[in-house]
Design a protein around this motif. Structure first.
Motif, short mmCIF file in Angstrom:
data_model
loop_
_atom_site.label_atom_id
_atom_site.label_comp_id
_atom_site.label_asym_id
_atom_site.label_seq_id
_atom_site.Cartn_x
_atom_site.Cartn_y
_atom_site.Cartn_z
N MET A 1 39.33 37.77 29.94
CA MET A 1 39.13 37.24 30.89
C MET A 1 37.82 37.49 31.72
O MET A 1 37.67 38.51 31.93
N LEU A 2 37.14 36.53 31.97
CA LEU A 2 35.70 36.87 32.43
C LEU A 2 35.72 37.25 33.93
O LEU A 2 36.48 36.51 34.61
N GLN A 3 34.95 38.24 34.28
CA GLN A 3 34.95 38.46 35.45
C GLN A 3 33.76 37.61 36.25
O GLN A 3 32.81 37.26 35.72
N LYS A 4 33.69 37.76 37.61
CA LYS A 4 32.80 37.17 38.37
C LYS A 4 31.57 37.79 38.33
O LYS A 4 30.31 37.18 38.42
N SER A 5 31.46 39.07 38.59
CA SER A 5 30.24 39.87 38.96
C SER A 5 29.20 39.82 37.70
O SER A 5 28.15 39.90 37.84
N PRO A 6 29.91 39.97 36.61
CA PRO A 6 28.61 40.07 35.39
C PRO A 6 28.46 38.73 34.87
O PRO A 6 27.94 38.61 33.89
N PHE A 7 28.75 37.62 35.52
CA PHE A 7 28.57 36.14 34.95
C PHE A 7 27.17 36.26 34.52
O PHE A 7 26.76 35.26 33.47
N THR A 8 26.08 36.40 35.25
CA THR A 8 24.69 36.25 34.90
C THR A 8 24.38 36.69 33.61
O THR A 8 23.74 36.12 32.75
N TRP B 1 43.29 43.59 31.35
CA TRP B 1 43.16 44.51 32.48
C TRP B 1 41.87 44.79 32.89
O TRP B 1 41.49 45.46 33.61
N THR B 2 40.75 44.16 32.16
CA THR B 2 39.40 44.44 32.30
C THR B 2 38.97 44.24 34.06
O THR B 2 38.06 44.81 34.51
N ARG B 3 39.55 43.01 34.52
CA ARG B 3 38.93 42.84 35.73
C ARG B 3 39.48 43.91 36.81
O ARG B 3 38.70 44.38 37.53
N ILE B 4 40.63 44.39 36.64
CA ILE B 4 40.99 45.26 37.60
C ILE B 4 40.48 46.63 37.32
O ILE B 4 40.15 47.53 38.36
N ALA B 5 40.26 46.94 35.99
CA ALA B 5 39.59 48.17 35.49
C ALA B 5 38.26 48.44 36.41
O ALA B 5 38.06 49.60 36.55
N PRO C 1 40.21 32.66 36.28
CA PRO C 1 38.87 33.02 36.13
C PRO C 1 38.14 32.01 35.22
O PRO C 1 38.82 31.38 34.40
N PHE C 2 36.81 31.77 35.27
CA PHE C 2 36.15 30.57 34.51
C PHE C 2 36.05 31.41 33.04
O PHE C 2 35.56 32.56 32.83
N ALA D 1 49.88 36.40 37.32
CA ALA D 1 48.78 37.44 36.91
C ALA D 1 47.96 38.00 38.02
O ALA D 1 46.70 38.12 38.02
N PRO D 2 48.49 38.74 39.08
CA PRO D 2 47.67 39.31 40.20
C PRO D 2 46.25 40.10 39.82
O PRO D 2 45.18 39.97 40.36
N MET D 3 46.43 40.84 38.84
CA MET D 3 45.69 41.65 38.34
C MET D 3 44.43 41.06 37.98
O MET D 3 43.25 41.53 37.70
N ILE D 4 44.51 39.78 37.51
CA ILE D 4 43.42 38.89 36.82
C ILE D 4 42.98 37.89 37.99
O ILE D 4 41.99 37.92 38.22
N GLU D 5 43.92 37.44 38.67
CA GLU D 5 43.52 36.50 39.74
C GLU D 5 43.07 37.09 40.96
O GLU D 5 42.29 36.36 41.64
N ALA D 6 43.43 38.35 41.41
CA ALA D 6 43.06 38.93 42.38
C ALA D 6 42.88 40.35 42.03
O ALA D 6 43.52 41.12 42.74
N PRO D 7 41.86 40.85 41.46
CA PRO D 7 41.46 42.14 40.97
C PRO D 7 41.51 43.10 42.25
O PRO D 7 41.92 44.13 42.21
#
Length: 315
Positions: free
Chosen positions: A1-8, A80-84, A205-206, A290-296
């Motif tokens: 699942m893609l995270q918000k911060s490294p989108f660019t 688990w990458t988002r919460i990691a 996540p997008f 999936a809170p760890m993906i939706e709200a990491p």
């Protein structure tokens, strides 16, 4: 699942790959590797008896505690990458592909009840040399984590259960769908994976199309083993054995449940709270299965605060 911060960075790389006419699979692998790298993780594998087990671990080890992350049914280590991202600076993180999932071996005759999966997981952790850990699990992985804490109390410092399976006092729409022969958790045709994501998560996540299409392709390819695993775990919520076992848990347990969960009703959290001595329950508004993906960030904060207070009291 893609995270918000490294989108660019992800979008720049994806754009270059698309322009150069790379395949969907090349784009998928590049994006997944970027996600892992941004989380401070790298892929590895280990042979455990007859099983090849894939997992993620810290790119750089540190002096912190170990956290083992246990995914849910039909999921994999990359959930688990988002919460990691919130954990790898201070903890040594291991996200395991359980047998039958992800890039690990998928024998149909292995045995996939929750109790059997606890045994498989312990063999894997022994092979990795992990003897003391915090453990987090989601859904099926939450049920496995609870049973593991009850079975191996000397190995667990704290346990976090995200929307755990194992108790089904309250049913919701998914039970009726499964009984009608329509299981949204097992994609079998085009469009089913997007349907699964819509059903499972309130805050998605997008995920760009090339990546989503490969994820769907992999899920459809796994439908045979998924049917075997689902059959093995589907009765647990209707029996007293699981509940009686987790009553033996002695370690600190945090239960985190998304209130909009359409797979396992959040009200079952009260039953877990009642069964597990000294457990704490947090209900997250506007979050699904999936809170760890939706709200990491929030999920990590809850764990960090809980672990700090509970381990300081017990240690």
């Amino acid at each position: 699942m893609l995270q918000k911060s490294p989108f660019t960075a992800v979008f720049l790389v994806l754009s270059l790959l698309l322009v150069s006419a790379c395949s969907r699979h090349a784009i998928y692998e590049t994006a997944i590797n970027l996600e892992r790298s941004a989380a401070g993780l790298e892929a590895d594998n280990i042979t455990v008896g007859e099983l090849d087990i894939a997992y993620l671990r810290n790119s750089e080890a540190n002096n912190g505690d170990t956290i083992v992350l246990v995914h849910g049914f039909g999921a994999n280590k990359d959930n688990w990458t988002r919460i990691a991202r919130e954990l790898t600076d201070n903890f040594n993180v291991y996200a395991i592909d359980l047998p039958g999932h992800g890039e690990s071996s998928k024998p149909l005759d292995l045995g996939y009840s929750l109790e059997e999966q606890v045994s498989h997981l312990d063999r894997i952790l022994e092979a990795l040399g992990i003897n003391t850990m915090h453990m987090m699990g989601n859904s099926m992985g939450g049920g496995i984590t609870a049973l593991y804490a009850a079975t191996y109390p000397d190995k667990i410092k704290t346990a976090v259960l995200f929307d755990p399976a194992g108790i089904l006092d309250y049913e919701n729409e998914m039970v009726g769908m499964v009984l009608a022969g329509d299981n949204p958790l097992i994609p079998s045709k085009a469009g089913d994976f997007k349907r699964l994501m819509d059903f499972a998560m309130e805050e998605q996540p997008f995920v760009p199309w090339p990546i989503l299409s490969v994820m769907e392709e992999k899920a459809i390819a796994n439908q045979e083993v998924n049917k075997v695993i689902f059959a093995a775990i589907s009765e647990v919520g209707f029996t007293s054995d699981f509940r009686n076992t987790i009553k033996r848990i002695e370690v600190p347990v945090l239960i985190v449940w998304g209130k909009e969960d359409r797979i396992l009703d959040y009200r079952n959290g009260e039953a877990f709270l009642e069964a597990i001595p000294g457990a704490r329950l947090e209900i997250l508004e506007g979050i699904g299965h999936a809170p760890m993906i939706e709200a990491p960030e929030e999920s990590a904060r809850l764990f960090l605060e809980f672990a700090k207070t509970r381990t300081s009291k017990t240690g």
